[in-house]
Design an enzyme around this catalytic site. Structure first.
Site, PDB file in Angstrom:
ATOM      1  N   ASN A  99     -23.154 -21.213 -10.236  1.00 31.56           N
ATOM      2  CA  ASN A  99     -23.193 -23.165 -10.135  1.00 31.56           C
ATOM      3  C   ASN A  99     -22.830 -23.182 -11.981  1.00 31.56           C
ATOM      4  OD1 ASN A  99     -25.555 -25.327 -10.139  1.00 31.56           O
ATOM      5  ND2 ASN A  99     -23.529 -25.492  -9.772  1.00 31.56           N
ATOM      6  N   GLU A 467     -20.909 -51.945  -9.500  1.00 38.75           N
ATOM      7  CA  GLU A 467     -21.842 -51.979  -8.944  1.00 38.75           C
ATOM      8  C   GLU A 467     -20.776 -51.778  -7.350  1.00 38.75           C
ATOM      9  OE1 GLU A 467     -22.242 -49.336  -8.937  1.00 38.75           O
ATOM     10  OE2 GLU A 467     -23.680 -48.545  -6.987  1.00 38.75           O
ATOM     11  N   GLU A 474     -15.610 -45.742  -4.136  1.00 42.56           N
ATOM     12  CA  GLU A 474     -15.712 -44.082  -3.311  1.00 42.56           C
ATOM     13  C   GLU A 474     -15.795 -43.795  -1.814  1.00 42.56           C
ATOM     14  OE1 GLU A 474     -19.893 -42.896  -4.660  1.00 42.56           O
ATOM     15  OE2 GLU A 474     -20.266 -44.507  -4.490  1.00 42.56           O
ATOM     16  N   HIS A 490      -8.679 -63.312 -18.535  1.00 44.29           N
ATOM     17  CA  HIS A 490      -8.025 -62.157 -19.624  1.00 44.29           C
ATOM     18  C   HIS A 490      -6.707 -62.056 -19.510  1.00 44.29           C
ATOM     19  CE1 HIS A 490     -10.333 -65.222 -22.556  1.00 44.29           C
ATOM     20  NE2 HIS A 490     -11.282 -64.997 -21.521  1.00 44.29           N
TER      21      HIS A 490
END
Ligand code: F6R
Length: 590
Positions: A99, A467, A474, A490
């Protein structure tokens, strides 16, 4: 990323290793493999998630009392059986799982290819050929000599049919812990790999290696070769944490665990919080560094430190700390990391340490790298989080950070009694939110039927909006953006149409509520659909009504709502909720 595990002892090694790989799958899940020794090395590997490939990796064909295994998150080389670990040397007598990343693998491979036959595109394979090149009669020596030629990061396990009683393991910047068992010893990327069989662990530090047999463990320095005395960590975690307990997914189980994980954070010893608050008071500059969800927790906390304690504390994306922060010996950098293994956050902490800063960390995983080099460690004690999407550990990080803000305010003589008492009773409100799960699910079904979403909030709920967007994208793979409601006009507002819906977080505080309502009107005026997640009632069509709190505590109330929305939308779309594509729970690469 990637998870590695091994066993040597008197038991059926491949079964222990397979069990361990199932627990480590959150670290990567595109392919996996096992090598076991029974007279000779036998290897089985396959692409796909571990549950799907159980039959293809027929464990009855992997006898023997020593084995190593790997679950992969591809970095070098595509997702193929050839690239899956373990990798073998040319003679098939040495096997390796790894790893990390070998950064000079191209040069090494060019040289080694003159004599060795390569069968994969991975960086790891150079290591096994290097070990083969250095192997005379002693595997330990061969591994150490090979490691001296490589640059990069590694946690690795090596076995050889010439020395079938031992696993050589080594670590540099990738996690590795040895588990001490009865009748055999274990090794894994984290304790979950062997928790069912061992509660005693020796965490390896950088530049350390170990020779593990069924009844001995010897840890040495890679640099000096000297034997090291290591502390044994007693692990209190229960294995129950890694079971779904009747829930269809870990994510929904973990969302429901929040009343208990917030309580654990509220019960962290006051002395631990106090020590960090004192360090904050002393420091001239304070940074909170995190990635992804942990970064959003840092951003929420920035508001608490400013509004409750009157202190400027800067939340920074840990991958940018080195570029952005001014760090010296009067600086305190607090890493916020669930896993304690996120490469970017560890790098930020290491960078700050080199510059002379004091280092703190808020972390969940026991024995993780971050716990081993920070001066101040606060364990958030949320229990194991299995789902890749962070939920309970987020509100737990918020709880710890809130307590830190309160403690710092006390040290600075501020009157914070009211907000402190309100925090003590936040649990009831969180439970009330979880009790309207069916209503939230209904909204997830009816409102979330386009493919683009804007999440907007104001003040402390700007990070809430970010969040919420992260959670949705995800696990559902839908497009979402989170931002302050004020920023919308904006530029982003031009995206609003029938394919772009908006979700707004509306707090009770009169001032920000009024501003949010006017931003919501701007969206409606452009025919944008809006779902309002509101503390208290509001006279609009699409609303989820939540209990009131002061605005500073509202992130605790909004979090379970957007987590449940993301979860139910993902379920509706048939996504693999706990293991979204292309992700892994611990991001241990740059
Ligand atoms: C999102 C998520 C990630 C992590 C990030 C940092 O749900 O889980 O964004 O928050 O990779 O991980 P830790 O906290 O382990 O440093």
């Amino acid at each position: 990323m990637c998870g590695i595990t091994g066993y040597v002892g008197t038991g059926r090694a491949s079964r222990y290793v397979f069990e361990g790989l199932k627990k480590l799958e959150y670290r990567g899940y595109d392919s996996c493999g096992i090598a076991a020794i029974d007279g000779r090395i036998r290897v089985k590997k396959a692409t796909g998630m571990i549950d799907e490939i159980e039959e293809r990796i027929n464990l009855s064909e992997l006898p023997g009392c020593i084995a190593i295994g790997h679950t992969r998150w591809a970095t070098h080389g595509g997702v193929t059986v050839e690239n899956a670990h373990p990798h073998l040397d040319c003679s098939g007598t040495i096997a390796i799982v790894h790893n990390g990343i070998i950064s000079n693998y191209k040069e090494l491979r060019k040289e080694l290819e003159k004599k060795h036959r390569f069968t994969s595109d991975t960086d790891t394979e150079v290591l096994v050929h290097l070990i083969e090149e250095n192997y005379k009669q002693n595997l330990e020596e061969a591994v150490i000599n090979a490691l001296k030629k490589i640059n990069g990061t590694y946690a690795l396990l090596v076995i050889s049919s010439e020395e079938p009683d031992r696993i050589i393991v080594a670590r540099k910047e990738s996690p590795l812990l040895i588990g001490l068992g009865d009748g055999g010893n274990f090794v894994g990327s984290d304790v979950s790999a062997f928790l069912a069989h061992s509660r005693k662990a020796i965490p390896l530090d950088d530049d350390e290696y170990a020779v593990i047999t069924g009844n001995s463990v010897e840890v040495k320095s890679i640099i000096t070769g000297k034997k090291l005395d290591k502390d044994i960590l007693e692990i209190e975690l229960t294995e129950k944490a890694a079971m779904k307990e009747g829930y269809p997914y870990f994510m929904i189980k973990e969302i429901h665990e929040q009343p208990s994980t917030i309580t654990s954070a509220q019960n962290i010893y006051p002395e631990e919080i106090h020590a960090v608050a004192e360090a904050m008071q002393k420091a001239e500059k304070i940074y909170l560094a995190g990635a992804g969800t942990s970064l959003h927790a840092c951003e929420v906390a920035e508001y608490w430190f400013s509004k409750i304690a009157g202190e400027l504390v800067v939340a920074v994306d840990s991958s940018e700390l080195e570029n952005r922060a001014v760090v010296d010996n009067k600086t305190l950098v607090i890493g916020v990391t669930q896993s304690g293994e996120t490469y970017d956050t560890l790098s930020a902490m290491r960078f700050a340490k080199k510059k002379g800063a004091e280092i703190g960390v808020i972390v969940n995983v026991i024995g993780s790298t971050a716990t081993r080099f920070a001066e101040y460690v606060i364990m958030q004690s949320s229990g194991m989080e299995v789902s890749v999407a962070a939920t309970k550990t987020y509100t737990s990080q918020l709880s710890v950070l809130f307590r830190l803000a309160i403690e710092l305010a006390k040290l600075e003589g501020k009157d914070i009694k009211v907000i402190e008492e309100e925090f003590d009773s936040i649990l009831d409100k969180v439970r009330q939110v979880l009790s309207i799960e069916e209503e939230i699910k209904g909204k997830a079904d009816s409102f979330f039927n386009v493919s683009n979403y804007l999440f907007i909030g104001k003040g402390i709920n700007t990070p809430t909006a970010e969040e919420a967007a992260l959670k949705l994208k995800e696990i559902t793979y839908l497009h979402a953006e989170g931002m302050s409601a004020g920023l919308l006009k904006h530029g982003t507002i031009s995206l609003i149409d029938e394919n772009m819906a908006t979700v707004a977080f509306l707090p009770s505080d009169i001032e920000n509520r009024a501003k949010m309502l006017s931003n919501i009107q701007e969206v409606s005026a452009r025919d944008g659909r809006v779902l309002i997640i509101s503390q208290g009632k509001v006279d609009e069509d699409e609303v989820i009504s939540l209990p009131d709190t002061s605005e500073l505590l509202s992130p605790f109330i909004f979090s379970p709502v957007f987590q449940l929305i993301a979860y139910y939308v993902a379920v509706k779309l048939g996504r693999n909720v706990d293991k979204p594509r292309a992700l892994a729970k611990s991001v241990t690469v740059e």
